[in-house]
Design an enzyme around this catalytic site. Sequence first.
Site, short mmCIF file in Angstrom:
data_model
loop_
_atom_site.label_atom_id
_atom_site.label_comp_id
_atom_site.label_asym_id
_atom_site.label_seq_id
_atom_site.Cartn_x
_atom_site.Cartn_y
_atom_site.Cartn_z
N LYS A 58 13.42 5.53 -12.41
CA LYS A 58 12.43 5.63 -10.40
C LYS A 58 12.99 4.61 -9.80
O LYS A 58 12.64 3.99 -8.79
CB LYS A 58 11.50 5.97 -11.33
CG LYS A 58 9.68 6.12 -10.40
CD LYS A 58 8.63 5.68 -11.06
CE LYS A 58 7.61 5.81 -9.48
NZ LYS A 58 6.10 5.19 -10.57
N ARG B 144 8.09 2.31 -3.95
CA ARG B 144 8.25 0.76 -4.15
C ARG B 144 9.31 -0.39 -4.12
O ARG B 144 9.72 -1.12 -3.76
CB ARG B 144 7.10 1.12 -5.22
CG ARG B 144 6.90 -1.05 -5.03
CD ARG B 144 5.27 -0.88 -5.86
NE ARG B 144 5.39 0.09 -6.90
CZ ARG B 144 4.81 1.37 -7.12
NH1 ARG B 144 3.94 1.75 -6.45
NH2 ARG B 144 4.68 2.24 -8.00
N ASP C 114 0.78 -0.87 -0.39
CA ASP C 114 0.21 -0.37 -0.16
C ASP C 114 0.79 0.99 -0.17
O ASP C 114 2.07 1.25 0.55
CB ASP C 114 -0.49 0.29 1.41
CG ASP C 114 -1.94 0.47 0.98
OD1 ASP C 114 -2.51 0.47 -0.07
OD2 ASP C 114 -2.41 1.10 1.50
N ASP D 110 2.76 10.48 -10.40
CA ASP D 110 4.28 10.70 -10.90
C ASP D 110 4.65 12.40 -11.67
O ASP D 110 6.21 13.31 -11.28
CB ASP D 110 4.57 9.67 -12.02
CG ASP D 110 5.04 8.17 -11.38
OD1 ASP D 110 5.48 8.30 -9.83
OD2 ASP D 110 5.05 7.50 -12.27
P1 IMP Z 1 -1.26 1.56 -4.26
O1 IMP Z 1 -1.69 1.61 -2.62
O2 IMP Z 1 0.39 1.08 -4.80
O3 IMP Z 1 -2.64 1.51 -5.52
O4 IMP Z 1 -0.88 3.07 -4.09
C1 IMP Z 1 -2.23 4.43 -4.37
C2 IMP Z 1 -1.84 5.55 -5.06
O5 IMP Z 1 -1.31 5.95 -4.52
C3 IMP Z 1 -2.22 4.90 -6.66
O6 IMP Z 1 -3.71 5.46 -6.83
C4 IMP Z 1 -1.27 6.27 -6.97
O7 IMP Z 1 -2.46 7.05 -7.60
C5 IMP Z 1 -0.01 6.66 -5.52
N1 IMP Z 1 1.00 5.89 -6.28
C6 IMP Z 1 1.35 4.46 -5.67
N2 IMP Z 1 2.60 4.38 -6.40
C7 IMP Z 1 2.96 5.54 -7.16
C8 IMP Z 1 4.09 5.72 -7.78
O8 IMP Z 1 4.82 5.29 -7.21
N3 IMP Z 1 3.45 7.38 -8.81
C9 IMP Z 1 2.71 7.44 -8.08
N4 IMP Z 1 1.67 7.78 -7.44
C10 IMP Z 1 1.95 6.45 -6.63
#
Ligand code: IMP
Length: 194
Positions: free
Chosen positions: A174, A180, A70, A154
């Site tokens: 990146k 991540r 998350d 991003d």
């Molecule tokens: P998730 O938990 O990976 O689904 O991320 C939740 C939200 O954070 C996503 O819907 C994106 O809006 C944002 N997000 C997550 N990872 C990234 C990234 O690497 N770049 C930009 N936005 C991100």
Amino acid sequence: MKRSLVFATGNQHKLEEVQGLLGKDFALSCLKDVGITQDIPETAFTLQENALQKAQYVFQHCKCACFADDTGLEIDALNGEPGVFSARYAGPQKDSAANMQLVLEKLKGIEQRTARFRTVIAYIDADGNEFLFEGKVEGKIIDTPIGVKGFGYDPIFVPEGFDETFAELPMDVKNSMSHRGRAIQKLLEFLVNS
Ligand code: IMP
């Protein structure tokens, strides 16, 4: 022999990115590979709890080693928003352009632009033991979106030490320093030593 792991994602792009980061000693399956086609609930108020909630859901289903992640964007001038609500900041439709617009509106006229992406990974081993790993990248929010690569926020995030946004930087650059990427690196170190 490859180690099998289920990654709690339905996002093919993320699956490939994480498979690349873990390397060929690991065979990743995604949710639909293990028969989960419904949305997994994400009802908690912290990244840790949400990641655990997702991993526990998968573990109950497959009783095998699995992990979930998350991520949130934490903006200091907005008291850590959008944080755990990053995906749905501008509404349930999960629209990245609308989410970025809302951030930019809220930051209008504000000079302090520091922010970070934070990822929490919850890993559950085949015996049901739970482990958490965290990665973050510091940076700042610019005034106008720039770049077409990547996803989410991003185009408005410039990582510390760079002049370009995550949406301008090559994917491998990146990944090498992203929230991540760093969290996966910690998971990988744990897996190879356990
Ligand atoms: P998730 O938990 O990976 O689904 O991320 C939740 C939200 O954070 C996503 O819907 C994106 O809006 C944002 N997000 C997550 N990872 C990234 C990234 O690497 N770049 C930009 N936005 C991100």
